[in-house]
Write an enzyme that holds these catalytic residues in place. Structure first.
Site, mmCIF file in Angstrom:
data_model
loop_
_atom_site.group_PDB
_atom_site.id
_atom_site.type_symbol
_atom_site.label_atom_id
_atom_site.label_comp_id
_atom_site.label_asym_id
_atom_site.label_seq_id
_atom_site.Cartn_x
_atom_site.Cartn_y
_atom_site.Cartn_z
ATOM 1 C CE LYS A 13 28.027 -26.090 89.910
ATOM 2 N NZ LYS A 13 27.764 -27.520 90.101
ATOM 3 N NE ARG A 88 24.193 -27.235 84.515
ATOM 4 C CZ ARG A 88 23.816 -26.823 85.726
ATOM 5 N NH1 ARG A 88 23.716 -25.558 86.001
ATOM 6 N NH2 ARG A 88 23.559 -27.711 86.660
ATOM 7 N NE ARG A 122 21.299 -30.746 96.206
ATOM 8 C CZ ARG A 122 21.989 -30.223 95.201
ATOM 9 N NH1 ARG A 122 22.916 -29.316 95.426
ATOM 10 N NH2 ARG A 122 21.774 -30.637 93.972
ATOM 11 N NE ARG A 152 17.551 -29.333 93.222
ATOM 12 C CZ ARG A 152 18.699 -28.729 92.903
ATOM 13 N NH1 ARG A 152 19.263 -27.869 93.723
ATOM 14 N NH2 ARG A 152 19.298 -29.001 91.764
ATOM 15 N NE ARG A 163 21.083 -32.297 88.500
ATOM 16 C CZ ARG A 163 21.074 -32.051 89.809
ATOM 17 N NH1 ARG A 163 20.571 -32.928 90.642
ATOM 18 N NH2 ARG A 163 21.567 -30.923 90.270
HETATM 19 P P1 AMP Z 1 21.599 -26.664 89.418
HETATM 20 O O1 AMP Z 1 20.844 -26.200 90.616
HETATM 21 O O2 AMP Z 1 22.703 -25.727 89.004
HETATM 22 O O3 AMP Z 1 22.070 -28.092 89.524
HETATM 23 O O4 AMP Z 1 20.565 -26.619 88.185
HETATM 24 C C1 AMP Z 1 19.394 -27.406 88.220
HETATM 25 C C2 AMP Z 1 18.916 -27.622 86.803
HETATM 26 O O5 AMP Z 1 18.591 -26.364 86.189
HETATM 27 C C3 AMP Z 1 19.918 -28.268 85.855
HETATM 28 O O6 AMP Z 1 19.970 -29.678 85.985
HETATM 29 C C4 AMP Z 1 19.369 -27.836 84.492
HETATM 30 O O7 AMP Z 1 18.230 -28.590 84.158
HETATM 31 C C5 AMP Z 1 18.910 -26.402 84.795
HETATM 32 N N1 AMP Z 1 20.006 -25.453 84.542
HETATM 33 C C6 AMP Z 1 20.704 -24.728 85.474
HETATM 34 N N2 AMP Z 1 21.649 -23.985 84.887
HETATM 35 C C7 AMP Z 1 21.558 -24.235 83.553
HETATM 36 C C8 AMP Z 1 22.280 -23.806 82.409
HETATM 37 N N3 AMP Z 1 23.337 -22.975 82.522
HETATM 38 N N4 AMP Z 1 21.890 -24.264 81.199
HETATM 39 C C9 AMP Z 1 20.850 -25.095 81.050
HETATM 40 N N5 AMP Z 1 20.157 -25.592 82.097
HETATM 41 C C10 AMP Z 1 20.491 -25.169 83.327
#
Ligand code: AMP
Length: 209
Positions: A13, A88, A122, A152, A163
């Protein structure tokens, strides 16, 4: 034009969002990146968010809306935005309706085994945030700023599994929610291969607007 990108972790994404932002002059907003900025600063919001993120769980709605609304208020967003990682959940999609008119939702699809493979490979630069893959790039240091690359916490296997479970349970209902403005694209190939149909579609959509 305001867009949303949805897709499981590892579907690329962030990469696709940057390509769209470049070609269509939209501002890419990743809620994950916004949280990581707070975590890096070590402020209160970052400490609370990290207690959810490090385990692979979603951050609660009020905190997530707070950082998103603050970002959407900035002047650059008037040009249009592309949201990556938000919404989400159906709850977030309902909350978004009140603050943003969404023109199109791009749904990237990828088999779960490929999501896991990509996430495990990653590596990120802790200094500038650039993302690398141990399979494709085979680098130990960032080629932009020289910092040692790291994995990470939430790209480790236990968090990845959580996740993906969270994604399947809470995010996939969004596909029905946005069925009237959805573009489904396979992310199994290269970033350029994934982006091609997206670019074609958005070019036509841009002409209609
Ligand atoms: P990402 O980099 O988009 O995979 O986000 C990393 C982490 O941030 C996710 O696994 C969630 O813990 C948190 N996070 C990111 N976006 C959201 C969202 N829209 N709602 C809740 N938690 C989020």
């Amino acid at each position: 034009m305001n867009l949303i990108l949805i897709g499981p972790q590892g579907s690329g994404k962030g990469t696709i969002a940057k390509k769209i932002a470049n070609d269509f002059g939209l501002v890419p907003i990743s809620t994950g990146d916004l949280f990581r900025e707070h975590i890096a600063k070590g402020d209160e919001l970052g400490v609370i968010a990290n207690s959810y993120i490090s385990r692979g769980n979603l951050v609660p709605l009020d905190l997530t809306m707070k950082i998103l609304k603050a970002r959407l208020k900035k002047a650059d967003c008037k040009a249009g935005v592309i949201l990556d990682g938000f919404p989400r959940t159906l709850e977030q999609a309902e909350a978004l309706k009140k603050v943003l008119n969404v023109d199109c939702v791009i749904n990237l699809t990828l088999e779960r085994k490929d999501c896991i493979k990509r996430m495990l490979s990653r590596r990120v630069c802790p200094n500038c945030g650039k993302v690398f893959s141990t399979i494709l790039d085979r680098k130990r240091k960032c080629d932009s700023c020289g910092a040692k690359l790291v994995q990470r916490d939430d790209d480790k296997l236990d968090a990845i599994k959580t996740r993906l479970e969270v994604y399947d349970k809470t995010t996939t209902p969004l596909i029905d929610f946005y069925s009237d403005r959805l573009l489904k694209v396979s992310a199994a190939g290269s970033p350029d291969g994934t982006y091609k149909p997206v670019k074609n579609f958005l070019t036509k959509l841009g002409r209609r607007k």
